[in-house]
Design a protein around this motif. Structure first.
Motif, PDB file in Angstrom:
ATOM      1  N   MET A   1      68.862  32.244 -22.653  1.00  0.00           N
ATOM      2  CA  MET A   1      68.214  32.135 -24.180  1.00  0.00           C
ATOM      3  C   MET A   1      68.883  31.164 -25.055  1.00  0.00           C
ATOM      4  O   MET A   1      68.293  30.281 -25.910  1.00  0.00           O
ATOM      5  N   ARG A   2      70.414  31.199 -24.719  1.00  0.00           N
ATOM      6  CA  ARG A   2      71.048  30.582 -25.621  1.00  0.00           C
ATOM      7  C   ARG A   2      70.959  29.078 -25.394  1.00  0.00           C
ATOM      8  O   ARG A   2      71.119  28.240 -26.158  1.00  0.00           O
ATOM      9  N   VAL A   3      70.539  28.754 -24.037  1.00  0.00           N
ATOM     10  CA  VAL A   3      70.490  27.247 -23.555  1.00  0.00           C
ATOM     11  C   VAL A   3      69.214  26.970 -24.427  1.00  0.00           C
ATOM     12  O   VAL A   3      69.257  25.668 -24.988  1.00  0.00           O
ATOM     13  N   CYS A   4      68.009  27.689 -24.279  1.00  0.00           N
ATOM     14  CA  CYS A   4      66.945  27.239 -25.014  1.00  0.00           C
ATOM     15  C   CYS A   4      67.120  27.070 -26.443  1.00  0.00           C
ATOM     16  O   CYS A   4      66.696  25.931 -26.933  1.00  0.00           O
ATOM     17  N   LEU A   6      69.912  26.066 -27.983  1.00  0.00           N
ATOM     18  CA  LEU A   6      70.629  24.820 -27.929  1.00  0.00           C
ATOM     19  C   LEU A   6      69.903  23.537 -27.980  1.00  0.00           C
ATOM     20  O   LEU A   6      70.024  22.691 -28.611  1.00  0.00           O
ATOM     21  N   TRP A   7      68.811  23.851 -26.840  1.00  0.00           N
ATOM     22  CA  TRP A   7      67.909  22.644 -27.001  1.00  0.00           C
ATOM     23  C   TRP A   7      67.079  22.286 -28.005  1.00  0.00           C
ATOM     24  O   TRP A   7      66.791  21.332 -28.685  1.00  0.00           O
ATOM     25  N   ALA A  10      69.384  20.866 -30.856  1.00  0.00           N
ATOM     26  CA  ALA A  10      69.587  19.543 -30.469  1.00  0.00           C
ATOM     27  C   ALA A  10      68.331  18.630 -30.734  1.00  0.00           C
ATOM     28  O   ALA A  10      68.345  17.666 -31.402  1.00  0.00           O
ATOM     29  N   ILE A  14      67.965  15.923 -33.819  1.00  0.00           N
ATOM     30  CA  ILE A  14      67.488  14.635 -33.229  1.00  0.00           C
ATOM     31  C   ILE A  14      66.661  14.176 -34.525  1.00  0.00           C
ATOM     32  O   ILE A  14      66.422  12.910 -34.960  1.00  0.00           O
ATOM     33  N   GLU A  15      65.840  14.985 -34.680  1.00  0.00           N
ATOM     34  CA  GLU A  15      64.660  14.912 -35.659  1.00  0.00           C
ATOM     35  C   GLU A  15      64.928  14.592 -37.048  1.00  0.00           C
ATOM     36  O   GLU A  15      64.559  13.623 -37.842  1.00  0.00           O
TER      37      GLU A  15
ATOM     38  N   TYR B  78      57.765   6.315 -32.584  1.00  0.00           N
ATOM     39  CA  TYR B  78      59.230   5.787 -33.372  1.00  0.00           C
ATOM     40  C   TYR B  78      58.611   4.200 -33.946  1.00  0.00           C
ATOM     41  O   TYR B  78      59.100   3.757 -34.940  1.00  0.00           O
ATOM     42  N   THR B  92      68.663   8.179 -31.272  1.00  0.00           N
ATOM     43  CA  THR B  92      67.916   9.003 -30.317  1.00  0.00           C
ATOM     44  C   THR B  92      68.377   8.921 -28.905  1.00  0.00           C
ATOM     45  O   THR B  92      68.744   9.979 -28.210  1.00  0.00           O
ATOM     46  N   ALA B  95      71.839  10.443 -28.726  1.00  0.00           N
ATOM     47  CA  ALA B  95      71.777  12.013 -28.888  1.00  0.00           C
ATOM     48  C   ALA B  95      71.354  12.771 -27.599  1.00  0.00           C
ATOM     49  O   ALA B  95      71.665  13.727 -27.236  1.00  0.00           O
ATOM     50  N   LEU B  99      73.532  15.333 -25.150  1.00  0.00           N
ATOM     51  CA  LEU B  99      72.802  16.544 -24.854  1.00  0.00           C
ATOM     52  C   LEU B  99      72.944  16.583 -23.264  1.00  0.00           C
ATOM     53  O   LEU B  99      73.352  17.685 -22.684  1.00  0.00           O
ATOM     54  N   TRP B 102      76.454  17.568 -22.642  1.00  0.00           N
ATOM     55  CA  TRP B 102      76.783  18.947 -22.799  1.00  0.00           C
ATOM     56  C   TRP B 102      76.228  19.795 -21.534  1.00  0.00           C
ATOM     57  O   TRP B 102      76.836  20.622 -20.936  1.00  0.00           O
ATOM     58  N   LEU B 156      70.506  23.627 -14.986  1.00  0.00           N
ATOM     59  CA  LEU B 156      71.262  24.835 -15.730  1.00  0.00           C
ATOM     60  C   LEU B 156      70.618  26.157 -15.629  1.00  0.00           C
ATOM     61  O   LEU B 156      71.012  27.297 -15.499  1.00  0.00           O
ATOM     62  N   LEU B 157      69.290  25.934 -16.127  1.00  0.00           N
ATOM     63  CA  LEU B 157      68.475  27.014 -15.955  1.00  0.00           C
ATOM     64  C   LEU B 157      68.118  27.723 -14.832  1.00  0.00           C
ATOM     65  O   LEU B 157      68.109  29.104 -14.594  1.00  0.00           O
ATOM     66  N   ARG B 160      71.188  29.778 -14.073  1.00  0.00           N
ATOM     67  CA  ARG B 160      71.077  31.083 -14.841  1.00  0.00           C
ATOM     68  C   ARG B 160      70.195  32.042 -14.044  1.00  0.00           C
ATOM     69  O   ARG B 160      70.553  33.139 -14.037  1.00  0.00           O
ATOM     70  N   ARG B 168      61.859  34.868 -16.717  1.00  0.00           N
ATOM     71  CA  ARG B 168      61.897  33.998 -17.791  1.00  0.00           C
ATOM     72  C   ARG B 168      62.695  32.745 -17.735  1.00  0.00           C
ATOM     73  O   ARG B 168      62.609  31.692 -18.136  1.00  0.00           O
ATOM     74  N   ASP B 169      64.025  32.920 -17.056  1.00  0.00           N
ATOM     75  CA  ASP B 169      64.864  31.897 -16.837  1.00  0.00           C
ATOM     76  C   ASP B 169      63.988  30.907 -15.818  1.00  0.00           C
ATOM     77  O   ASP B 169      64.153  29.591 -15.833  1.00  0.00           O
TER      78      ASP B 169
END
Lengths: 181, 624
Positions: A1-4, A6-7, A10, A14-15, B78, B92, B95, B99, B102, B156-157, B160, B168-169
């Motif tokens: 959930m924390r990943v979501c 952070l997405w 992020a 950006i916006e 854009y 963008t 950015a 991401l 990370w 990454l998901l 998890r 849900r993951d």
């Protein structure tokens, strides 16, 4: 959930970042000025590096390299203004060039440059070693009566397109000029 | 160490990677647009309604690409918001790269069982990889960065999900994976990456049923892509599924270390040697490490980075004749993972070796390549906005560009940037094509060239201005060009005209109507004149548009007569569509100064609300 989360953070970042830049469009961007024409006739001497006279390199020249010189194709043309008095006394064509070792080595050890102007052929010159040279030939007054004279030059041996690179390569030229004798 | 401090240090690792990446590829932040960017920026101009928008977003383009998020949607949104202001686009891209760094940091953390050094090194190594130069400097290559983020996010998901077993993951992972197809087709390799992890982590039995749907989606996408992508059998995009793939793999492996291009820069020979040969000791060290860890320590998961590399590079291996360094953007994530593991475990000498043999050459090449993109794009910017300024100074006149270098032409002219500013009647000046090396893969220089035989008339009448692009800012050279043109270009008909451009009105005879939004309707019969071809094998090429109203009485038959030769008739059957016909020309037409060309349809209609009998709507007509 924390990943979501952070997405989402992020994407929102950006916006926001780009959103604040939306005003950029509204602002008028810095104007890119052109250099407008200076009064003056064609040049008698064309340096490859001079953007004001590049238009006189009418055929067979590639783009400027290292701010100083250009490769030519096997056939190239340059238009020059005859200097004052050349309609009576003639003038001298001088082309400052380099014969590259890389070319000579692949074309059998020598190559020749010849030029014509107004139907008059100028004596060819053969180059059998690499280095810097000046191709200098007298031009008779009869072909220098107009405001411009077009010199059509040919190189006898050259690197064909695809032989070393995709371009056809003949000589390196630094300057071409029509000077008083 | 306290947990907050540990967490802060973890973030520091990612921030360091982002900072170093930004420093290395800084020119990419400042870059403007070039090449395909202009085509994407112009996509919005083709959208008039919801149907157009759907087509613009999702209709497969050349090579069967779709990429609605990373190319079409991105550029359309854009360009609507920011126009030709490049900075928001560039920010963008960066950015998204942050991401992705990370996400890689988190993936490395989890794969290494919480090893902070691996989690620090992996994003750092990827962040200096030279293959990032193109995606971080050229907006059209944003797809690589975005796809990296999708793949890393999904994986990454997955990790998890594998740990928690929560549905849900898995669902979130599945959603990110599916959305990744909108970034880049390489996303198809994701199930392979996940399967490799399952095998290496010994989780195959437990999780295979969760991999199967992912594989099914990729297979479905592959079949769909195969169905819509054109089959390329020749040229650089031809596929070679043979032993050459091993050579291509070896080339990509060497290039992934980033130093192979050092020879293109003016640097000491010893540095070039490090760049060129440094990958050998690095490869030996990396392989030694994974073998030792796998065989002696029983930890095969260290092979995962290499598996990622292999999976991500596999789709481009059949492209034997089209090796591009930016194809390594996603595979190099695997190299960074493997390298991060090895460097973290290899004692003090390992990071030093990686810094000298990998990071320094790769960062140098990456920075140099990004600088090249920036310079090229800023030359394009000067040309495009300089032309806009020239139009302000000379409204209504034809603008002819000369001294356009090969690089500048292909990066700034070929993809028609001028239409984005509403600038029409901008051409290459006759003779300017001499300095441009042809590149048939990208386009035809001739299509942008003003006809040599027409230029004097325009200059004599003061209806054209000439600007030189040499040296950055545009420089007006009309007077000198005019003087030179008098000695070189005799008046002659053009080889190619745009029927909807008033400049070529004198090439048209009877049977043409007035200009209609840049095109021109013909009646049932129309005539025009062009100069004959210069060499054998030339073709007459016609492009235009046919509306459904024109076909209400059935397909049209178009007969073309050139200088008395009647060419084989063609049928126009597709309503509301562009047409493009080519007719081989007889050899005796070569060198003729004036060819009379007649178009004749078997029928024409007067559409409702019209009082004219309309045949076809013509754009360009040319001999090539």
């Amino acid at each position: 959930m924390r990943v979501c989360k952070l997405w989402i953070v992020a994407l929102v970042a950006i916006e926001l970042l780009t959103g604040t830049l939306a005003g950029c469009k509204a602002k008028r961007r810095t104007r890119v000025e052109t250099v407008e024409e200076e009064a003056g006739p064609l040049a008698s001497v064309v340096k490859m590096s001079d953007p004001r006279t590049a238009v006189q390199l009418v055929r067979g020249f590639y783009g400027l390299e290292q701010g100083a010189w250009r490769w030519t194709k096997s056939e190239f043309s340059v238009t020059l203004r005859p200097p004052n008095g050349s309609a009576q006394a003639g003038a001298r064509l001088e082309i400052h060039l380099t014969v590259p070792e890389a070319v000579l080595a692949k074309v059998g050890g020598s190559t020749a440059l010849s030029c014509t102007v107004g139907g008059q052929a100028l004596e060819p010159k053969t180059y059998s070693k690499a280095g810097d040279f000046a191709y200098a030939r007298d031009v008779s007054p009869s072909v220098l009566t107009a405001d411009a004279a077009s010199f059509d030059c040919k190189v006898s041996k050259f690197l064909a397109a695809g032989q070393v690179e995709e371009r056809e390569l003949a000589l390196i030229v630094l300057e071409a000029g029509l000077v008083k004798k | 160490m306290s947990e907050p401090r540990r967490r802060w240090l973890r973030h520091l690792g990612w921030l360091m990677a982002a900072l170093v990446c930004t420093i290395v590829f800084w020119p990419g932040v400042l870059a403007w647009f070039q090449r395909d960017d202009f085509a994407w920026l112009g996509l919005r101009l083709e959208v008039w309604n919801a149907h157009d928008l759907w087509r613009a977003m999702f209709e497969p383009k050349a090579q069967g690409t779709i990429r609605p998020w990373s190319e079409r949607g991105f550029f359309m949104l854009y360009s609507k918001l920011f126009g030709l202001e490049a900075l928001p686009y560039r920010l963008t891209v960066f950015a998204t790269q942050f991401l992705a760094l990370w996400l890689l940091h988190r993936v490395a953390w989890r794969l290494s069982g919480g090893n902070a050094r691996v989690a620090f090194l992996a994003p750092l190594l990827w962040g200096v990889n030279a293959s990032l130069a193109t995606p971080l400097s050229w907006t059209s290559a944003y797809n690589q960065v975005m796809c990296s983020a999708f793949l890393l996010g999904a994986f990454l998901l997955w990790l998890r999900c594998a740990e928690s077993g929560r549905g849900r993951d898995y669902a979130a992972q599945l959603a990110v994976f599916v959305l990744g197809f909108g970034a880049l087709e390489i996303n198809i390799v994701y199930p392979g990456i996940v399967a490799a992890w399952c095998v290496l982590a010994g989780e195959t039995r437990r999780l295979w049923w969760r991999v199967a749907p992912l594989a099914a989606i990729s297979v479905g996408y592959f079949l769909f892509h195969n169905a819509v992508a054109p089959k390329v059998r020749t040229g650089p995009y031809a596929l070679h599924a043979d032993a050459s793939m091993l050579n291509t793999l070896a080339t990509y492996w060497a290039n992934a270390f980033g130093g192979q291009l050092l020879g293109s820069f003016e640097v000491p020979v010893w540095f070039i040697a490090i760049g060129r040969y440094g990958f050998w000791p690095l490869t030996a060290g990396l392989l030694g490490f994974v073998v030792w860890m796998t065989v002696r320590r029983g930890r095969p998961l260290v092979l995962f980075g290499l598996a990622w590399f292999a999976a991500a590079v596999a789709p481009v291996l059949p492209l034997r004749d089209h090796i591009s360094d930016y194809y390594l953007t996603i595979p190099s994530i695997g190299l960074a993972l493997a390298g991060g593991h090895a460097a973290a475990a290899g004692g003090p000498a390992a990071p030093a070796l990686v810094a000298v043999a990998y990071a320094a050459p790769s960062a140098f090449v990456g920075h140099g390549s990004a600088e090249y993109y920036r310079e090229r794009s800023q030359e394009a910017e000067l040309l495009v906005f300089g032309t806009q300024r020239a139009r302000e100074l000379h409204p209504g006149k034809v603008i002819l560009l000369t001294d356009v270098s090969t690089d500048l032409y292909w990066s700034a002219v070929n993809d028609k940037p001028f239409r984005l500013l509403g600038l029409d009647d901008v051409f290459l000046a006759p003779g300017a094509e001499e300095a441009i090396v042809a590149n048939p893969e990208l386009g035809d220089v001739g299509s942008f060239l003003f006809p040599a035989g027409q230029v004097l008339r325009q200059l004599d009448a003061g209806k054209a201005v000439v600007y030189s692009a040499q040296g950055g800012r545009l420089r007006a050279v009309t007077r000198n060009y005019h003087a030179v043109a008098r000695t070189r270009f005799a008046p002659a008909l053009a080889h190619r005209i745009n029927a909807g451009n008033p400049l070529f009105a004198d090439h048209l005879g009877s049977g043409w109507y007035k200009i209609d939004d840049g095109n021109r309707w013909m009646a049932r019969r129309a005539e025009l004149w062009l100069q004959g071809p210069l060499k054998l094998g030339a073709k007459l090429s016609l492009t235009g548009y046919v509306a459904k109203e024109n076909l209400v009485r059935g397909p049209l038959t178009l007969t073309v007569t050139v200088a008395g030769h009647t060419l084989p008739a063609v049928q126009v059957t597709q309503p509301d569509a562009e047409f493009h016909f080519e007719f081989p020309l007889p050899p005796d037409l070569v060198g003729q100064p004036k060819l009379a060309i007649v178009f004749e349809l078997d029928k024409a209609v007067i559409p409702p609300g019209e009082d004219r009998e309309l045949g076809l709507l013509f754009g360009t007509i040319g001999i090539q």
